[in-house]
Design a protein around this motif. Sequence first.
Motif, PDB file in Angstrom:
ATOM      1  N   GLY A 120      69.065  21.331 152.100  1.00 23.87           N
ATOM      2  CA  GLY A 120      70.114  20.435 152.546  1.00 23.87           C
ATOM      3  C   GLY A 120      70.131  19.104 151.823  1.00 23.87           C
ATOM      4  O   GLY A 120      69.363  18.839 150.900  1.00 23.87           O
ATOM      5  N   TYR A 121      71.039  18.264 152.277  1.00 24.80           N
ATOM      6  CA  TYR A 121      71.272  16.963 151.661  1.00 24.80           C
ATOM      7  C   TYR A 121      70.345  15.919 152.272  1.00 24.80           C
ATOM      8  O   TYR A 121      70.248  15.808 153.503  1.00 24.80           O
ATOM      9  CB  TYR A 121      72.724  16.549 151.880  1.00 24.80           C
ATOM     10  N   PRO A 122      69.645  15.115 151.451  1.00 29.69           N
ATOM     11  CA  PRO A 122      68.764  14.069 151.986  1.00 29.69           C
ATOM     12  C   PRO A 122      69.573  12.871 152.459  1.00 29.69           C
ATOM     13  O   PRO A 122      69.996  12.027 151.675  1.00 29.69           O
ATOM     14  CB  PRO A 122      67.878  13.709 150.783  1.00 29.69           C
ATOM     15  N   VAL A 123      69.809  12.803 153.760  1.00 29.32           N
ATOM     16  CA  VAL A 123      70.673  11.756 154.313  1.00 29.32           C
ATOM     17  C   VAL A 123      70.111  10.368 154.044  1.00 29.32           C
ATOM     18  O   VAL A 123      70.844   9.414 153.820  1.00 29.32           O
ATOM     19  CB  VAL A 123      70.876  12.001 155.823  1.00 29.32           C
ATOM     20  N   GLY A 124      68.795  10.213 154.056  1.00 34.33           N
ATOM     21  CA  GLY A 124      68.185   8.938 153.711  1.00 34.33           C
ATOM     22  C   GLY A 124      67.719   8.127 154.899  1.00 34.33           C
ATOM     23  O   GLY A 124      66.785   7.335 154.787  1.00 34.33           O
ATOM     24  N   GLY A 125      68.357   8.287 156.053  1.00 29.81           N
ATOM     25  CA  GLY A 125      67.903   7.603 157.257  1.00 29.81           C
ATOM     26  C   GLY A 125      68.143   6.123 157.290  1.00 29.81           C
ATOM     27  O   GLY A 125      67.590   5.419 158.140  1.00 29.81           O
TER      28      GLY A 125
ATOM     29  N   LEU B  94      67.137  16.030 156.498  1.00 35.74           N
ATOM     30  CA  LEU B  94      67.901  16.904 155.611  1.00 35.74           C
ATOM     31  C   LEU B  94      69.020  17.543 156.418  1.00 35.74           C
ATOM     32  O   LEU B  94      68.786  18.038 157.523  1.00 35.74           O
ATOM     33  CB  LEU B  94      67.010  17.999 155.009  1.00 35.74           C
ATOM     34  N   ASP B  95      70.216  17.531 155.881  1.00 38.10           N
ATOM     35  CA  ASP B  95      71.375  18.069 156.580  1.00 38.10           C
ATOM     36  C   ASP B  95      71.949  19.242 155.800  1.00 38.10           C
ATOM     37  O   ASP B  95      72.236  19.129 154.612  1.00 38.10           O
ATOM     38  CB  ASP B  95      72.437  16.976 156.747  1.00 38.10           C
TER      39      ASP B  95
ATOM     40  N   ASP C 173      78.832  30.806 158.450  1.00 39.23           N
ATOM     41  CA  ASP C 173      78.687  29.485 159.070  1.00 39.23           C
ATOM     42  C   ASP C 173      77.207  29.145 159.157  1.00 39.23           C
ATOM     43  O   ASP C 173      76.418  29.926 159.712  1.00 39.23           O
ATOM     44  CB  ASP C 173      79.290  29.460 160.473  1.00 39.23           C
ATOM     45  N   VAL C 174      76.829  28.010 158.600  1.00 37.10           N
ATOM     46  CA  VAL C 174      75.457  27.516 158.689  1.00 37.10           C
ATOM     47  C   VAL C 174      75.487  26.158 159.378  1.00 37.10           C
ATOM     48  O   VAL C 174      76.216  25.251 158.962  1.00 37.10           O
ATOM     49  CB  VAL C 174      74.798  27.392 157.300  1.00 37.10           C
ATOM     50  N   ARG C 175      74.745  26.031 160.439  1.00 30.03           N
ATOM     51  CA  ARG C 175      74.629  24.777 161.178  1.00 30.03           C
ATOM     52  C   ARG C 175      73.151  24.437 161.255  1.00 30.03           C
ATOM     53  O   ARG C 175      72.388  25.111 161.946  1.00 30.03           O
ATOM     54  CB  ARG C 175      75.222  24.917 162.580  1.00 30.03           C
ATOM     55  N   GLY C 176      72.737  23.420 160.531  1.00 28.88           N
ATOM     56  CA  GLY C 176      71.307  23.140 160.517  1.00 28.88           C
ATOM     57  C   GLY C 176      70.949  21.767 160.016  1.00 28.88           C
ATOM     58  O   GLY C 176      71.736  21.100 159.343  1.00 28.88           O
TER      59      GLY C 176
ATOM     60  N   GLU D  69      66.334  23.100 162.923  1.00 28.11           N
ATOM     61  CA  GLU D  69      66.616  24.520 162.794  1.00 28.11           C
ATOM     62  C   GLU D  69      67.812  24.740 161.890  1.00 28.11           C
ATOM     63  O   GLU D  69      68.581  23.817 161.598  1.00 28.11           O
ATOM     64  CB  GLU D  69      66.905  25.141 164.166  1.00 28.11           C
ATOM     65  N   ASN D  70      67.944  25.958 161.419  1.00 23.63           N
ATOM     66  CA  ASN D  70      69.128  26.431 160.718  1.00 23.63           C
ATOM     67  C   ASN D  70      69.615  27.686 161.420  1.00 23.63           C
ATOM     68  O   ASN D  70      68.853  28.657 161.560  1.00 23.63           O
ATOM     69  CB  ASN D  70      68.815  26.759 159.249  1.00 23.63           C
TER      70      ASN D  70
END
Length: 388
Positions: A39-44, A126-127, A152-155, A184-185
Amino acid sequence: MIRIRLRSFVSPASLALLAAVVTVSTASAQSSIGMQGFGYPVGGGSVRTNGTGGAFAEFDALTPTNPAALGGLTRTVITAQAEPELRKLTGNGVSEKSTLQRIPLIMLIFPARRGVAVGLSATTFLDRTFSTATTGSARIDGISIPTSDRTDVRGAINDLRAGAGWQISPRFRVGVAGHLYTGENRATRERAFADTLKLGSVIDSSRVTYFGTALSVGGEATLGKGFTALASYRRGNEINARIRDTIVSKASAPTRTGAALRYDGIVGSVFAVGIEQISWSRMASLGSATIAPTDAMNWHAGAEVAGPKFRGLPVLVRAGYARNELPFGTPGQTARENRLSAGLGLPVAGEDATLDLSVQRASRTMSGSGFKESAWLLGIGIQIRPRN
């Protein structure tokens, strides 16, 4: 007549879908360069930090990066924010748009005694949330039948942190924090056939959960003449992936090292530059052989200056720039990101509440491919500081 309607079964298809949760999919399939791998590193970062290109991460108490930033706070702070992303992926002459809603940060800070303050936070680490739709065909009883597939992936993997900072003196602060990574994913795939009178749909699903820990430390030292040096280090411990109660793979959470230099020698202004190195490759064994995590070196520069007054207090105007390396690509291809940021800090209730706004323009590319992605990330956050 053949009629198929199957739900929640365990099969080779299910295992393949499960592997897709922890491996790399193509950018075109996910409608995002940044959503690959885990996933994408949101960074917080807080909205304030995001408005300065991430440059304020090491000393902004509302960004759970450097626990030393908590030291010396004398008022309770409650904050939450939302950050929707609007992105557009272009490649092979085709463009696709998508929108993602995030609430990436919730935080509570409260002072203790003798310059100590404690912070509790929940951030998105991570999104990985996306949907795809494709068309194709399947042969049944020797007949080719058109199909349509939807995945569909939700995680996400979240970072739950408990930290404490101590202001030893007006010139020095230190801090320590513990991190719990959990999330979770959920992946669901549905296949529908063109001939709905003879064939029903096929639905397959899988769920992977994650659990890991880390420890971070940080410090801050005033150098004089308006300069302050800051540094933090996060040591990642074991992180594992589970299906039901069974551990299917293990790795280490990424280690992070960050440093920044701040200058506030001009009244009403703060300038900062920062650098961080994140060892994402430590997560490689958590997925399959097709995953390609790479270590990232990120650079940030930003500023905050006092603008015109609003309700007796100055409006804070922010701007920044960041150059980031994204952790997950495909073998031989690396994803990178450039960001331009701007933001405002509005005192909506004097010193008791602040409304923060940010806008970020991200440009993402993947080496060795023709894919390009642009995105707008809009941030809105509220800080409430009850009187003690």
